[in-house]
Write an enzyme that holds these catalytic residues in place. Structure first.
Site, short mmCIF file in Angstrom:
data_model
loop_
_atom_site.label_atom_id
_atom_site.label_comp_id
_atom_site.label_asym_id
_atom_site.label_seq_id
_atom_site.Cartn_x
_atom_site.Cartn_y
_atom_site.Cartn_z
N ASP A 35 -11.54 1.18 93.17
CA ASP A 35 -12.20 -0.13 93.21
C ASP A 35 -11.52 -1.02 94.25
OD1 ASP A 35 -13.36 -2.57 92.79
OD2 ASP A 35 -13.10 -2.55 90.60
N TYR A 124 -21.87 -13.09 103.98
CA TYR A 124 -21.75 -11.62 104.09
C TYR A 124 -21.16 -11.27 105.46
CZ TYR A 124 -23.38 -6.90 105.31
OH TYR A 124 -23.46 -5.60 105.76
#
Ligand code: NAP
Length: 288
Positions: A35, A124
Site C-alpha cells: 500500500d 491530480y
C-alpha cells in the site's frame, strides 16, 4: 532481474504479466499487499522481498475524486513515490514510475516534448508532477514514463474509455463526447513492452510513452464505434454528439490539448511506436 510490480491488479500490471518473458522474475503486489499510503509496510516488503527493480504502476487515478480526496490522492501520487524513491536509492533498487500528459496546461497546441515546461491545472496533475519529479531526482537510473488515455483488455476491469463507449452503444444510449479535448490513446500492452525494453537497455530519465497520433475524444469515440461494428461487437454505430468540455461543467480545470511527442522514446528504442489503432483492433478482438 527480480522485479516488484505494484498496483498488481491494475490495467498496466495485467499487460506486464501477459508479455513478460521468463527471464524477468516479476512479483505482483496488489493494493493491500503493497500500500503506497503505508510507508512502514513498503519498507517492510522491500526488506522481505529484495527486488532489484520496482515497476510502480499503482496510483490514485480518479481525476475528479482527487479534488475531493485531496490528502489521500496527494499521499499516493506525490508523497509515496518520493518515499519509495528514497527507499529504492538506499537499497540501490531501480524505480520505474508512470506520470501523465495532464502535467501540461494544454496551451502549446503542438505536441509536447520532455523539455517543455509543466504547469499542472488540477490536484491530480499537481500530485503526479510532484511524484515524477521526486522519482527523477532520487537517481539517474530511475525511469519516468508519461502516458495518456491508456486502454486495453483486462479480465475484470472495465473502466477505460473504450469500455464506456461500448457500454453506452449496447444500452442504446446517446453518447456525448468532447471535441476540445485532444490527446493520444495508448495501448497498455505497448506501454508494457516499452517498459521492459527500456529496462533491458538500462535507460534512465524521462520519456513520453504514448502511441502515434493525437485525436479528440469525439473522434476517438467514433473510431471505437466504427471498429466495434467491423469486429461484430455491435450491429451499428450510434451517433456521437459533439460537445465542449464545458458541457460536463465540473469546477475542476482540465487541460484541452495534451498530445505528447514520442520522438525521444522512439529514438531510444530504435523503432516507431506505432498507432493506437492496431491496439484498438487487438483489444476489440479479445472482447469478442
Ligand atoms: N489509465 C490512464 O488513462 C492513465 C493516464 C495517464 C497516466 N496513467 C498512469 O499510468 C499508471 C498505470 O495506470 P493504470 O491504467 O494501470 O491504472 P489502474 O488500472 O487504475 O491501476 C492502478 C492500481 O493502483 C492501485 N492502487 C490505488 N491506490 C493504491 C495504493 N494506495 N497503494 C497501492 N496500490 C494502489 C489500484 O488498486 P485499487 O483499484 O484496489 O485501488 C489499481 O489496481 C499510473 O501511474 C497512472 O497514473 C494512466
Amino acid at each position: 532481474m527480480k522485479t516488484l510490480v505494484t498496483g498488481g491488479d491494475g490495467l498496466l500490471a495485467h499487460q506486464l504479466k501477459k508479455i513478460a518473458p521468463r527471464n524477468f522474475e516479476l512479483l505482483f503486489a496488489g493494493h493491500a499487499e503493497f500500500d503506497l499510503a503505508n510507508p512502514g509496510l513498503m519498507a517492510q516488503r522491500l526488506a522481505e522481498w529484495h527486488p532489484q527493480t520496482i515497476i510502480n504502476t499503482a496510483a490514485y487515478n480518479l481525476v475528479d475524486r482527487c479534488e475531493i480526496e485531496r490528502d489521500l490522492s496527494w499521499l499516493v501520487n506525490a508523497t509515496a513515490p518520493e518515499t519509495l524513491a528514497k527507499l529504492c536509492a538506499e537499497k540501490n533498487i531501480r524505480l520505474v514510475h508512470y506520470s501523465t500528459d495532464y502535467v501540461f496546461d494544454g496551451k502549446k497546441k503542438l505536441p509536447y516534448a520532455e523539455t517543455d515546461t509543466a504547469n499542472p491545472l488540477n490536484h491530480y496533475a499537481a500530485g503526479k508532477f510532484a511524484g515524477e519529479q521526486a522519482v527523477l531526482r532520487a537517481s539517474p537510473k530511475n525511469l519516468v514514463l508519461r502516458t495518456s488515455w491508456v486502454f486495453d483488455w483486462h479480465p475484470t476491469q472495465t473502466k477505460t474509455f473504450v469500455h464506456t463507449v461500448l457500454k453506452s452503444a449496447r444500452e442504446g444510449r446517446a453518447f456525448k463526447s468532447t471535441t476540445d479535448q485532444v490527446s493520444v490513446p495508448t495501448f497498455a500492452t505497448d506501454l508494457a513492452q516499452w517498459t521492459l525494453d527500456l529496462l533491458r537497455a538500462g535507460a534512465g530519465g524521462l520519456f513520453h510513452a504514448v502511441n502515434d497520433e493525437g485525436v479528440s475524444r469525439f473522434d476517438w469515440a467514433k473510431i471505437i464505434l466504427d471498429e466495434a461494428v467491423r469486429t461484430g461487437l455491435i450491429s451499428s454505430a450510434p451517433a456521437v454528439e459533439p460537445v465542449l468540455s464545458s458541457f460536463f461543467s465540473t469546477t475542476m480545470r482540465r487541460p484541452d490539448y495534451t498530445v505528447m511527442s514520442n520522438e525521444k522514446l522512439s529514438r531510444q528504442l530504435g523503432r516507431p511506436l506505432g498507432s493506437w489503432r492496431a491496439g484498438l483492433r487487438k483489444m476489440l478482438a479479445q472482447m469478442k
